[in-house]
Design an enzyme around this catalytic site. Structure first.
Site, PDB file in Angstrom:
ATOM      1  N   LYS A   1      25.073  30.703  23.855  1.00 42.44           N
ATOM      2  CA  LYS A   1      26.532  30.921  24.284  1.00 42.44           C
ATOM      3  C   LYS A   1      26.664  32.455  24.209  1.00 42.44           C
ATOM      4  CE  LYS A   1      28.879  26.823  25.338  1.00 42.44           C
ATOM      5  NZ  LYS A   1      29.400  26.287  24.403  1.00 42.44           N
TER       6      LYS A   1
ATOM      7  N   MET B   1      37.913  36.063  24.369  1.00 42.88           N
ATOM      8  CA  MET B   1      36.860  36.525  25.482  1.00 42.88           C
ATOM      9  C   MET B   1      37.193  37.779  26.193  1.00 42.88           C
ATOM     10  SD  MET B   1      35.369  32.641  26.330  1.00 42.88           S
ATOM     11  CE  MET B   1      37.077  31.824  25.956  1.00 42.88           C
TER      12      MET B   1
ATOM     13  N   ASP C   1      26.370  27.293  17.403  1.00 44.13           N
ATOM     14  CA  ASP C   1      26.774  28.464  18.503  1.00 44.13           C
ATOM     15  C   ASP C   1      26.492  29.707  17.802  1.00 44.13           C
ATOM     16  OD1 ASP C   1      27.606  26.453  20.169  1.00 44.13           O
ATOM     17  OD2 ASP C   1      29.462  27.062  20.213  1.00 44.13           O
TER      18      ASP C   1
END
Ligand code: SAH
Length: 466
Positions: A273, A386, A251
């Site tokens: 991502k 996030m 990732d």
């Protein structure tokens, strides 16, 4: 080379230990582990040795040393504090050609004892030839980390099959290839992760199929947590699997330093991502893993942090499970733990926070859909993953649902790396501060009284400019 390293079989052989004190007791332990018959010659015994005599583990002869005592033994260790006795032991042993070690007197030794790593039947021994016992110990410590504890069990499994394999593969080269394959592949890995029965079964099966068909065996997928960035925070297991991989699917969050530790000639596939710009859709990643494993590859699916914390690890292994692909999950240090430690912010604290909640701040369709009431509680630390894009909403909602607008709040950028940066404020001020600051992903937001502890506890001073 000053010494020849050898391993002695002492099972049921008589070994003489001259001296009854503590130094002598330390040597006895190893002799007993090797199955030796130990006879201690000493006028008096210290507590440990006396205990072993009582338990019937060693024999004691209450006598002063004389050369004749050595006639029937195969090895001698002298550990008395009498120099003349030590020398007499050495002379007597030498005359009889029996290996002798006088503790801490290298000139009176015909053999020396190495530092050992015992994963019986695997044993690694390290010696500096007496130059530096401390260095030998440090080297030993490094080897300890390299040789997984389960290697002993692995060696025993191999010895169970050794004869059968020998019969099946007449040619030594074919045998060597078979064992290399087993010891570096999923079978060994299963053993090392504690699945002994599964490993034995797979080995038996491999033995069958290797002899009869040339079909490629099924590969395996390792879902590995790569931690928050600092490569030192990888687990031993993560590192070992990364160094065996045929292919790594990684990732964006995996730091270059961590990726650097993957086996040089492994294929590297970027699964992306980035926010709203998924390089490969999740569905395709799941199938990619299945396809690679079916090609017989050992696939490391490398993820930032921990695979089961906001990592969609569960979805990936569900597909593997459906397809019957063997897999393992290796936990990693999650961003909250890594960033908090490196920012000097304990996530819980007896005076400030009795609980900690990990929350996703990724707001679907731009709307805030969290249980704000449960989040806005006293004595609780909140960690938002996030959360950068929603920071204004997050802070506003928390105040709206009852947290003080002065609640200390921190944003940790690129935590645990050389680029780490921590920006502190309050629920009221942080969004404004961030508007005026250039912030780089990934970032984590920590809300709670514990943030103030950073003033006292900050220890990590990263060196790189931002
Ligand atoms: N599985 C990961 C989390 C994946 S979600 C884990 O356990 O850590 C991605 C979010 O993790 C990022 O948006 C950011 O909020 C956080 N994150 C991951 N690594 C980080 C780091 N080094 N510094 C700050 N935040 C990080």
């Amino acid at each position: 080379m000053d010494y020849l390293p050898i391993f002695l079989d002492l099972k049921d052989r008589s070994c003489a230990l001259i001296g009854g004190g503590e130094v002598a007791a330390r040597k006895v332990r190893l002799l007993l582990k090797a199955g030796a018959k130990v006879i201690v010659y000493a006028p008096e015994l210290g507590g440990i040795l006396a205990g072993l005599v009582r338990e019937g583990k060693i024999e004691h002869k209450k006598t002063a040393f004389e050369p004749l005592l050595l006639d029937d033994c195969v090895l001698v260790i002298a550990a008395t504090d009498d120099k003349a006795v030590n020398r007499a032991v050495y002379e007597a042993a030498k005359a009889r050609r029996i290996p002798v070690n006088v503790v801490d007197q290298p000139t009176l030794c015909t053999f020396i004892m190495p530092s050992i790593i015992d994963r019986s039947p695997v044993i690694a021994a390290v010696s500096t030839g007496g130059a530096s016992p401390v260095l030998a110990r440090l080297i030993r410590a490094r080897l300890e980390t390299l040789i997984p504890a389960a290697y002993g069990r692995l060696a025993r499994l191999v010895s169970e099959f050794r004869e059968t394999v020998k019969q099946r593969f007449q040619h030594p080269e074919a045998r060597r290839r078979f064992w290399e394959d087993v010891l570096q592949g999923p079978i060994a890995e299963r053993m090392l992760s504690g699945q002994e029965d599964a490993a034995r079964e797979a080995l038996a099966k491999r033995l069958e199929t290797t002899a009869t068909t040339s079909a490629k065996p099924l590969g395996e997928v390792y879902l590995v947590g790569g931690g928050p960035g600092d490569p030192d925070l990888l687990t031993f297991r993560a590192l070992r699997l990364m160094q065996q991989a045929d292919v790594v699917v990684y990732d964006r969050l995996v730091s270059p330093e961590v990726l650097e530790l993957v086996r040089r000639d492994a294929d590297r596939i970027y699964a992306g991502k980035e926010r709203d710009n998924h390089a490969i859709p999740q569905e395709d990643i799941n199938h990619l893993l299945v396809r690679l494993a079916k090609e017989g590859k050992r696939v490391v699916r490398l993820k930032g942090g921990d695979p089961f914390i906001f990592g969609r690890g569960g979805e990936e292994i569900a597909t593997l499970m459906e397809e019957g692909i063997p897999f393992q999950v290796v936990p990693g240090i999650t961003a909250a733990a890594g960033c908090a430690s490196y920012a000097g912010i304990p996530l819980t604290h007896r005076d400030y926070a009795q609980s900690v909640v990990f929350v996703t701040g990724h707001l679907k369709d731009g709307s805030v859909n969290l249980n704000w009431k449960a989040l806005a509680q006293p004595s609780q630390t909140l960690v938002f993953y996030m959360g950068l894009h929603g920071v204004t909403d997050i802070c506003r909602e928390l105040i709206h649902h009852g947290l003080s607008k002065n609640m200390p709040t921190a944003l940790v950028q690129q935590g645990t790396t050389r680029h780490q940066r921590v920006i502190t404020g309050t629920l009221e001020t942080l969004p404004g501060i961030l508007e005026k600051t250039k912030v780089k992903a990934p970032t984590l937001i920590i809300v709670g009284e514990v943030v103030t502890l950073r003033e006292k506890l900050n220890w990590f001073r990263p060196s790189a400019p931002n």
